[in-house]
Write a protein that holds these residues in place. Structure first.
Motif, PDB file in Angstrom:
ATOM      1  N   ASP A 219      -6.858   2.937 -15.637  1.00  0.00           N
ATOM      2  CA  ASP A 219      -8.312   2.880 -15.481  1.00  0.00           C
ATOM      3  C   ASP A 219      -8.842   4.321 -15.367  1.00  0.00           C
ATOM      4  OD1 ASP A 219     -10.503   0.628 -14.356  1.00  0.00           O
ATOM      5  OD2 ASP A 219     -10.922   2.727 -13.857  1.00  0.00           O
ATOM      6  N   PRO A 220      -9.951   4.650 -16.067  1.00  0.00           N
ATOM      7  CA  PRO A 220     -10.440   6.027 -16.021  1.00  0.00           C
ATOM      8  C   PRO A 220     -10.757   6.507 -14.610  1.00  0.00           C
ATOM      9  CG  PRO A 220     -11.870   4.606 -17.385  1.00  0.00           C
ATOM     10  CD  PRO A 220     -10.687   3.807 -17.007  1.00  0.00           C
ATOM     11  N   GLN A 221     -11.126   5.586 -13.729  1.00  0.00           N
ATOM     12  CA  GLN A 221     -11.490   5.986 -12.354  1.00  0.00           C
ATOM     13  C   GLN A 221     -10.294   6.009 -11.427  1.00  0.00           C
ATOM     14  OE1 GLN A 221     -14.636   4.997 -10.130  1.00  0.00           O
ATOM     15  NE2 GLN A 221     -15.916   4.046 -11.685  1.00  0.00           N
ATOM     16  N   PHE A 222      -9.132   5.611 -11.941  1.00  0.00           N
ATOM     17  CA  PHE A 222      -7.996   5.398 -11.049  1.00  0.00           C
ATOM     18  C   PHE A 222      -7.554   6.696 -10.408  1.00  0.00           C
ATOM     19  CE2 PHE A 222      -3.570   4.801  -9.900  1.00  0.00           C
ATOM     20  CZ  PHE A 222      -3.590   3.566  -9.306  1.00  0.00           C
ATOM     21  N   ASP A 223      -7.409   6.636  -9.101  1.00  0.00           N
ATOM     22  CA  ASP A 223      -6.861   7.763  -8.348  1.00  0.00           C
ATOM     23  C   ASP A 223      -6.067   7.156  -7.217  1.00  0.00           C
ATOM     24  OD1 ASP A 223      -6.929  10.679  -7.349  1.00  0.00           O
ATOM     25  OD2 ASP A 223      -7.554   9.464  -5.622  1.00  0.00           O
ATOM     26  N   LEU A 224      -4.808   7.503  -7.131  1.00  0.00           N
ATOM     27  CA  LEU A 224      -3.906   6.794  -6.226  1.00  0.00           C
ATOM     28  C   LEU A 224      -4.477   6.720  -4.805  1.00  0.00           C
ATOM     29  CD1 LEU A 224      -1.326   5.259  -6.272  1.00  0.00           C
ATOM     30  CD2 LEU A 224      -0.080   7.363  -5.800  1.00  0.00           C
ATOM     31  N   GLN A 225      -4.996   7.843  -4.318  1.00  0.00           N
ATOM     32  CA  GLN A 225      -5.464   7.853  -2.929  1.00  0.00           C
ATOM     33  C   GLN A 225      -6.752   7.044  -2.760  1.00  0.00           C
ATOM     34  OE1 GLN A 225      -3.536  10.684  -3.692  1.00  0.00           O
ATOM     35  NE2 GLN A 225      -2.144   9.772  -2.183  1.00  0.00           N
TER      36      GLN A 225
ATOM     37  N   ASP B 154      -7.328  -1.131   0.318  1.00  0.00           N
ATOM     38  CA  ASP B 154      -6.939  -1.351   1.719  1.00  0.00           C
ATOM     39  C   ASP B 154      -8.065  -1.989   2.502  1.00  0.00           C
ATOM     40  OD1 ASP B 154      -4.321  -0.678   2.104  1.00  0.00           O
ATOM     41  OD2 ASP B 154      -4.732   1.488   2.160  1.00  0.00           O
ATOM     42  N   ASP B 155      -9.266  -1.656   2.078  1.00  0.00           N
ATOM     43  CA  ASP B 155     -10.450  -2.056   2.809  1.00  0.00           C
ATOM     44  C   ASP B 155     -10.888  -3.483   2.479  1.00  0.00           C
ATOM     45  OD1 ASP B 155     -12.396  -1.361   4.630  1.00  0.00           O
ATOM     46  OD2 ASP B 155     -13.861  -0.958   3.023  1.00  0.00           O
ATOM     47  N   LEU B 156     -10.204  -4.134   1.515  1.00  0.00           N
ATOM     48  CA  LEU B 156     -10.695  -5.426   1.024  1.00  0.00           C
ATOM     49  C   LEU B 156     -10.262  -6.612   1.875  1.00  0.00           C
ATOM     50  CD1 LEU B 156     -10.161  -4.927  -2.812  1.00  0.00           C
ATOM     51  CD2 LEU B 156     -12.319  -4.926  -1.585  1.00  0.00           C
ATOM     52  N   GLY B 157      -9.358  -6.383   2.793  1.00  0.00           N
ATOM     53  CA  GLY B 157      -8.975  -7.467   3.695  1.00  0.00           C
ATOM     54  C   GLY B 157      -7.838  -8.324   3.198  1.00  0.00           C
ATOM     55  N   GLY B 158      -7.084  -7.844   2.192  1.00  0.00           N
ATOM     56  CA  GLY B 158      -5.932  -8.607   1.725  1.00  0.00           C
ATOM     57  C   GLY B 158      -4.680  -8.186   2.464  1.00  0.00           C
ATOM     58  N   ALA B 159      -3.534  -8.612   1.936  1.00  0.00           N
ATOM     59  CA  ALA B 159      -2.263  -8.184   2.505  1.00  0.00           C
ATOM     60  C   ALA B 159      -2.032  -6.724   2.100  1.00  0.00           C
ATOM     61  CB  ALA B 159      -1.142  -9.082   2.001  1.00  0.00           C
ATOM     62  N   ALA B 160      -0.877  -6.189   2.448  1.00  0.00           N
ATOM     63  CA  ALA B 160      -0.584  -4.783   2.165  1.00  0.00           C
ATOM     64  C   ALA B 160      -0.712  -4.489   0.673  1.00  0.00           C
ATOM     65  CB  ALA B 160       0.822  -4.442   2.640  1.00  0.00           C
ATOM     66  N   VAL B 161      -1.287  -3.315   0.356  1.00  0.00           N
ATOM     67  CA  VAL B 161      -1.434  -2.897  -1.037  1.00  0.00           C
ATOM     68  C   VAL B 161      -0.099  -2.326  -1.509  1.00  0.00           C
ATOM     69  CG1 VAL B 161      -2.638  -1.329  -2.592  1.00  0.00           C
ATOM     70  CG2 VAL B 161      -3.858  -2.384  -0.683  1.00  0.00           C
TER      71      VAL B 161
ATOM     72  N   TYR C 176       2.198   1.219 -12.927  1.00  0.00           N
ATOM     73  CA  TYR C 176       1.385   0.236 -13.649  1.00  0.00           C
ATOM     74  C   TYR C 176       0.036   0.085 -12.960  1.00  0.00           C
ATOM     75  CZ  TYR C 176      -0.509  -4.357 -14.720  1.00  0.00           C
ATOM     76  OH  TYR C 176      -1.346  -5.373 -15.038  1.00  0.00           O
ATOM     77  N   GLY C 177       0.067   0.006 -11.639  1.00  0.00           N
ATOM     78  CA  GLY C 177      -1.198  -0.148 -10.932  1.00  0.00           C
ATOM     79  C   GLY C 177      -0.978  -0.518  -9.480  1.00  0.00           C
ATOM     80  N   LEU C 178      -2.072  -0.790  -8.806  1.00  0.00           N
ATOM     81  CA  LEU C 178      -2.009  -1.212  -7.406  1.00  0.00           C
ATOM     82  C   LEU C 178      -2.338  -2.702  -7.332  1.00  0.00           C
ATOM     83  CD1 LEU C 178      -3.860   1.770  -5.717  1.00  0.00           C
ATOM     84  CD2 LEU C 178      -1.419   1.251  -5.618  1.00  0.00           C
ATOM     85  N   VAL C 179      -1.549  -3.382  -6.514  1.00  0.00           N
ATOM     86  CA  VAL C 179      -1.699  -4.832  -6.424  1.00  0.00           C
ATOM     87  C   VAL C 179      -1.929  -5.222  -4.974  1.00  0.00           C
ATOM     88  CG1 VAL C 179      -0.583  -7.054  -6.807  1.00  0.00           C
ATOM     89  CG2 VAL C 179      -0.189  -5.193  -8.405  1.00  0.00           C
ATOM     90  N   VAL C 180      -2.861  -6.133  -4.753  1.00  0.00           N
ATOM     91  CA  VAL C 180      -3.086  -6.622  -3.393  1.00  0.00           C
ATOM     92  C   VAL C 180      -3.204  -8.148  -3.451  1.00  0.00           C
ATOM     93  CG1 VAL C 180      -5.564  -6.157  -3.615  1.00  0.00           C
ATOM     94  CG2 VAL C 180      -4.570  -6.456  -1.353  1.00  0.00           C
ATOM     95  N   GLU C 181      -2.614  -8.797  -2.440  1.00  0.00           N
ATOM     96  CA  GLU C 181      -2.603 -10.258  -2.438  1.00  0.00           C
ATOM     97  C   GLU C 181      -3.591 -10.795  -1.410  1.00  0.00           C
ATOM     98  OE1 GLU C 181       1.167 -12.030  -1.482  1.00  0.00           O
ATOM     99  OE2 GLU C 181       0.331 -14.057  -1.534  1.00  0.00           O
ATOM    100  N   PHE C 182      -4.234 -11.907  -1.772  1.00  0.00           N
ATOM    101  CA  PHE C 182      -5.152 -12.573  -0.846  1.00  0.00           C
ATOM    102  C   PHE C 182      -4.680 -13.998  -0.593  1.00  0.00           C
ATOM    103  CE2 PHE C 182      -7.488  -9.298  -3.017  1.00  0.00           C
ATOM    104  CZ  PHE C 182      -8.170  -8.686  -1.985  1.00  0.00           C
ATOM    105  N   GLY C 183      -5.150 -14.531   0.528  1.00  0.00           N
ATOM    106  CA  GLY C 183      -4.692 -15.869   0.920  1.00  0.00           C
ATOM    107  C   GLY C 183      -5.495 -16.983   0.291  1.00  0.00           C
ATOM    108  N   ASP C 184      -6.722 -16.690  -0.137  1.00  0.00           N
ATOM    109  CA  ASP C 184      -7.480 -17.768  -0.769  1.00  0.00           C
ATOM    110  C   ASP C 184      -8.392 -17.193  -1.837  1.00  0.00           C
ATOM    111  OD1 ASP C 184     -10.565 -18.080   0.397  1.00  0.00           O
ATOM    112  OD2 ASP C 184      -9.190 -16.914   1.649  1.00  0.00           O
ATOM    113  N   SER C 185      -8.948 -18.092  -2.632  1.00  0.00           N
ATOM    114  CA  SER C 185      -9.635 -17.667  -3.847  1.00  0.00           C
ATOM    115  C   SER C 185     -10.980 -17.013  -3.534  1.00  0.00           C
ATOM    116  CB  SER C 185      -9.823 -18.858  -4.768  1.00  0.00           C
ATOM    117  OG  SER C 185     -10.603 -19.839  -4.135  1.00  0.00           O
ATOM    118  N   ASN C 186     -11.635 -17.423  -2.451  1.00  0.00           N
ATOM    119  CA  ASN C 186     -12.931 -16.828  -2.149  1.00  0.00           C
ATOM    120  C   ASN C 186     -12.793 -15.344  -1.837  1.00  0.00           C
ATOM    121  OD1 ASN C 186     -14.005 -19.321  -2.462  1.00  0.00           O
ATOM    122  ND2 ASN C 186     -14.015 -19.811  -0.277  1.00  0.00           N
ATOM    123  N   ALA C 187     -11.752 -15.009  -1.055  1.00  0.00           N
ATOM    124  CA  ALA C 187     -11.509 -13.606  -0.731  1.00  0.00           C
ATOM    125  C   ALA C 187     -11.238 -12.821  -2.005  1.00  0.00           C
ATOM    126  CB  ALA C 187     -10.319 -13.506   0.226  1.00  0.00           C
TER     127      ALA C 187
END
Lengths: 182, 463
Positions: free
Chosen positions: A156-162, A169-176, A10-21
């Protein structure tokens, strides 16, 4: 659940601790050119709509249509009943005594506009939909508590797993995590 | 010219009022405090007590409706010339109470009064149940309630259509629209909270039941966007609606040619009275609820203070309405109008009239004092007095204009019979029964809206 041969990603999901992030992350994903994205939060987050590049909804036009239908329909109903279907002479007043028809026409306007707002919102949101792949994301029950989730969908047309994974991974959230349809 | 306040002045003005909600609350804490109530294993004894009494009164309701259906409206104290009596008094009273809920949820929302979030869900539920109670009276007053659908325009074998020049038909449309829109507004507000309940629920049955009503809400940003637009539009639509409903109710009276009813002040005076009585009822209910369910951090003295101020303002408008009525009777020079007012003030119902002036006009003047607005018990008592006063107001309006007909040979007295009282008490049973079930199963504060407020508050502190 993780049997990739049978299940569609379905997609990649990443969780953040607060709304600003979440908002900052959404802006970066949008600026990287992704369009099939979504975010999940326990309350409407200020600025998230723009950060994800969501277009304004057409709902107000639907409500306007509902309201006009109610107004014109309500008035025409009264006109037809009073002038043609069941004409009554009340104290010599004209059959089309339009000022007396205003309250009911008004109530019909509000009724249909309100119903269009509610039903339109639910329908445009594709609800009710008890099952959705995103519910398979780890800890997703926090999306109605204190978790803020960002999703990049696999279609997403740009989607590429890697490369997408590397971006998230680079966004600073929890594990993707990879989320599958079922 | 706009005065700029310094931080110190700001602190001086607002600091002493106390915070709007407990500043130590977190986003999670809000969920725990609010969702914690329906998640309790058992309810406090006060809940069982109210439920028990309400169930008993609900029995009264069943009994009085059954008797009415068997015997007919002759059981009530109605006769010519007073053919409206309790049925209309109670209808107007209940529907007026409902108006505060819509005012809080819609009008205060449009004016960005954030304090409304702590009370709007509860007040909206109150609106729904009050309108349901109100609706029973005109339906039963029909005498043959099972053919109530004759009121609506539909093609029928009798080839008859409603008379759209009659305010009684306007009333059918106004009240049914009001009930529908109130229900929609309430349910729309509930969807995200039901999702919270579903996700917090430990039991399978809780997950399934809350899940069904949450419609699969997943807090998607795209959904929130449409949701906020829909909520704003519903608020915008409800605002003129709430004004129209009690205006139409007042036109039931004002369009007639009876002395005391045929005045142009009626629509605004009725709307103000509706909001007045509604806020009195909200405060009456909220004071014990915040105490019993430990919600004092979310429903603070600031909320009670604000609601008391709205009561004071609308109370003054209502009092102005009473003065205008008396002035109108005198200034009209019409002997029937003048007699009506003399009869109201000095006739057989003078006691009820002066009680009404005391309850609605004089006692609420205590709300000018901040100490009174902040004193929970005194405030509670004033609200009960106002509720009684508003009932008396409708009683006086309905009965005094009717019981002295134009011809003295038609004069008569009116009093409710025991069946009238039983039905009235019965609707209280329905109201409180429904309210207790609501408290038991549904989050009574909008969790997501309070979270938004808490979140915004924390942001401000960080800046």
């Amino acid at each position: 659940m993780s049997d990739t041969n049978e299940n569609k990603l379905y997609g990649l999901v990443v969780e953040f601790g607060d709304s600003n992030a979440l908002v900052k992350a959404a802006e970066r994903v949008r600026d990287s050119g992704y369009t099939h994205t979504d975010a999940h939060a326990p309350f409407p987050v200020h600025g998230l709509t723009e950060a994800l590049g969501i277009r304004r909804t057409i709902l107000p036009w639907i409500v306007l249509g509902g309201g006009l239908t109610g107004c014109i329909g309500g008035f025409m109903l009264q006109y037809w009943v009073s002038v043609s279907a069941y004409p009554l002479n009340v104290g010599g007043r004209p059959l089309n005594s339009w000022p007396s028809f205003i309250p009911v026409a008004f109530e019909c306007t509000i009724l249909l506009a309100g119903l269009s707002a509610m039903i339109g919102m639910i329908a445009l949101n594709g609800l009710p939909r008890p099952h959705h792949p995103v519910f398979n994301a780890p800890n997703f029950e926090r999306a109605s508590g204190n978790g803020f989730f960002l999703v990049v969908e696999a279609d997403d047309p740009q989607f590429d797993l890697q490369s997408t994974r590397a971006l998230l991974d680079d966004l600073g959230g929890a594990a993707v995590s990879e989320v599958y349809d079922d | 010219m706009k005065k700029e306040f310094t931080a110190a002045e700001h602190e001086e003005i607002f600091g002493q009022m106390g915070p709007m909600i407990d500043p130590s609350l977190t986003i999670e804490g809000v969920g725990d405090a609010v969702a914690g109530v329906p998640e309790r294993k058992t309810m406090p004894y006060q809940w069982f007590l109210v439920l028990g009494v309400a169930t008993m009164l609900l029995g009264f309701l069943g009994l009085s409706i059954t008797a009415l259906l068997i015997k007919g409206t002759g059981l009530w104290g109605l006769k010519i010339p007073v053919a409206w009596g309790f049925a209309i008094v109670n209808f107007v009273w209940w529907i007026g109470i409902g108006h505060a809920g819509t005012l809080i949820s819609a009008i205060l929302f449009l004016f960005k009064q954030d304090w409304r979030t702590s009370i709007n869900r509860f007040a909206e539920a109150m609106t729904l149940f009050a309108v349901a109670c109100a609706g029973m009276f005109p339906l039963l007053h029909l005498g043959r309630p099972w053919v109530f659908y004759w009121l609506f325009p539909y093609p029928n074998t009798m080839a008859v259509w409603p008379q759209f020049r009659s305010p009684l038909v306007w009333d059918v449309f106004a009240v049914s629209t009001y009930l529908t829109i109130s229900l929609l507004f309430w349910f729309t507000g509930l969807i995200p909270d039901l999702a919270t309940m579903r996700d917090r629920s430990k039991s399978r049955i809780g997950k399934v039941l809350y899940g069904i009503f949450a419609l699969g809400w997943r807090g998607s940003a795209r959904h929130w966007h449409r949701y906020e637009v829909a909520y704003l539009l519903l608020a915008g639509l409800s605002t003129p609606l709430v004004v129209s409903v009690h205006s139409v109710v007042s036109l039931d009276f004002a369009v007639s040619v009876l002395p005391g009813w045929h005045t142009t002040i009626f629509p605004p005076y009725f709307v103000a009275g509706a909001i007045y009585s509604g806020f009195a009822m909200v405060i009456t209910l909220v004071i014990p609820v915040r105490h019993i369910f430990g919600l004092k951090g979310l429903i603070t003295p600031r909320h009670l203070d604000n609601m008391a101020k709205i009561m004071l303002a609308t109370g003054l408008m209502v009092f102005y309405g009473y003065l205008t009525e008396a002035f109108f009777a005198w200034y009209s020079g019409n002997p029937y109008e003048m007699f009506m007012m003399q009869n109201r003030m000095g006739g057989p119902y003078a006691f009820q009239y002066w009680m009404l002036i005391l309850c609605n006009g004089l006692v609420p003047q205590l709300l000018w004092f901040k100490r009174v607005r902040r004193h929970v018990i005194v405030l509670f008592c004033i609200c009960i007095v106002v509720n009684i006063g508003m009932w008396l107001e409708r009683y006086i309006i309905v009965v005094t204009s009717l019981h002295r007909d134009f011809l003295p040979s038609s004069w008569d007295m009116y009093a409710g019979t025991r069946w009238d009282w039983m039905l009235y008490l019965g609707t209280f049973g329905f109201f409180f029964f429904a309210l207790m079930l609501f408290i038991r199963w549904v989050p009574m504060l909008p969790i997501f809206e309070v979270r938004e407020i808490v979140h915004a508050g924390h942001e401000e502190h960080e800046d």
